[in-house]
Design an enzyme around this catalytic site. Structure first.
Site, PDB file in Angstrom:
ATOM      1  CE1 TYR A  69      -3.448  -2.587   0.177  1.00  0.00           C
ATOM      2  CE2 TYR A  69      -3.893  -1.974   2.439  1.00  0.00           C
ATOM      3  CZ  TYR A  69      -4.201  -2.722   1.325  1.00  0.00           C
ATOM      4  OH  TYR A  69      -5.258  -3.595   1.354  1.00  0.00           O
ATOM      5  CG  PHE A 218     -13.413  -4.295  -2.229  1.00  0.00           C
ATOM      6  CD1 PHE A 218     -12.717  -3.117  -2.075  1.00  0.00           C
ATOM      7  CD2 PHE A 218     -12.812  -5.323  -2.943  1.00  0.00           C
ATOM      8  CE1 PHE A 218     -11.445  -2.949  -2.610  1.00  0.00           C
ATOM      9  CE2 PHE A 218     -11.552  -5.180  -3.492  1.00  0.00           C
ATOM     10  CZ  PHE A 218     -10.865  -3.987  -3.320  1.00  0.00           C
ATOM     11  N   GLY A 222     -18.287  -2.333  -3.120  1.00  0.00           N
ATOM     12  CA  GLY A 222     -19.019  -3.313  -3.909  1.00  0.00           C
ATOM     13  C   GLY A 222     -18.250  -3.720  -5.145  1.00  0.00           C
TER      14      GLY A 222
END
Length: 318
Positions: A69, A218, A222
């Site tokens: 990240y 998520f 989504g």
């Protein structure tokens, strides 16, 4: 950092092995920029540090991160270290290995022998002598294959004291069974939210039967995944949001958390207001009728424009 806020979300907990975590955690992927990795605009460093400290004040004691990240200017692990070290005693930091990125941002996948280097990279960046939980993040190309060799290598690192607990991420029920035959697993971290497929629901139920945490990521985005929520959501989701006077994101989080007491969520954001909304979603209770209506939605149902009367925060990229 100020004193912790005693929120309802902070009192709903589950176990990651012998570690107790609040069910609403924090995902670090969006700390580095308005979009993950090198996409989007860089985040202001001090703002990201402030979001992390505010998360702790609001009751977060479970942060999900990874050494991959990072953007050209920011590293999530180093931001966490700068913001929170010396770490609160109850803070659980979970990270992921198997994927990696070189300094230019190019992706690569570790061999079993290279996992130790990835674990040590996380240790160095976070300033820790051990990692609380390490998830083996399975690549898409291996979704139907064996993970035994890689998970076995992580189990050896746990035995060596570098890792306290093991988890697996982006896996199938068969891969969970394979991992459990090698070493204890404390969590399964998979994408999950409104519109998920029946096979994903079956794995969530299996984790509940085994007493394992199912950590949903998520949950807000989504089908948008790393890109964030789609511009428009289903009218059914907007209707529930209007009924409760909350954002669409909060409805999506609440629906996910109500799938079972073993279900955790790790929404990520670089926005202090969205952070507060995410934490408040832990206290939102949807009715049985609302839950059934949202559960019946088909995957990737984004079929209506943003209606008048719903907060714009229902659509956000964070």
């Amino acid at each position: 950092m100020g004193p912790r806020t005693n929120t309802v979300a902070a009192t709903s907990t589950w176990q990651l092995g012998d570690l107790t975590v609040n069910r609403v955690g924090f995902g670090a992927m969006r700390l580095t920029g308005t979009a993950p990795f090198d996409r989007g605009a860089p985040r202001d460093r001090e703002r990201s540090i402030g979001v992390l400290r505010r998360a702790i004040e609001l009751g977060v004691n479970h942060i999900d991160t990874a050494a991959f990240y990072f953007s050209a200017t920011r590293s999530a692990n180093e931001l966490i270290n700068r913001a929170l070290a010396p770490y609160p005693e109850d803070l659980v930091i979970t990270t992921k290995v198997w994927p990696g990125r070189d300094p230019s941002g190019g992706w690569w996948w570790a061999t079993p022998a290279q996992l130790r280097g990835q674990v040590e990279e996380n240790l160095r960046q976070l300033g820790r002598d051990h990692l609380d939980v390490v998830n083996l993040r399975v690549p898409p190309s291996r979704r139907a294959g064996s993970i035994g060799e890689h998970f076995g290598a992580l189990a050896e690192l746990r035995d060596a004291g570098l890792i306290r607990h093991l988890g697996i991420s982006h896996v199938t029920s068969e891969q969970l069974a394979e991992a459990l035959a090698i070493a204890p697993v404390v969590c399964v971290q998979n994408p999950y939210g409104i519109g998920e497929l029946s096979e994903d629901r079956a794995l969530l139920r299996l984790c509940g039967e085994l007493g394992l945490a199912f950590v949903a990521f998520f949950a807000i985005a989504g089908s948008g995944r790393e890109a964030g929520p789609a511009a428009h959501d289903s009218e059914a989701v907007y209707a529930v949001a209007r009924a409760h006077g909350v954002s669409v994101a909060q409805v999506r989080l609440a629906w996910t958390l109500q799938q079972g007491p073993h279900v955790l969520a790790i929404p990520g954001t670089g926005d202090p207001e969205h952070l507060a909304q995410n934490m408040a979603a832990g206290a939102l209770r949807l009715s049985e009728e609302e839950m059934a209506r949202l559960t019946s939605l088909r995957p990737a149902a984004h079929d209506s424009p943003l209606p008048v009367g719903i907060r714009s925060t229902g659509h956000r990229s964070d």
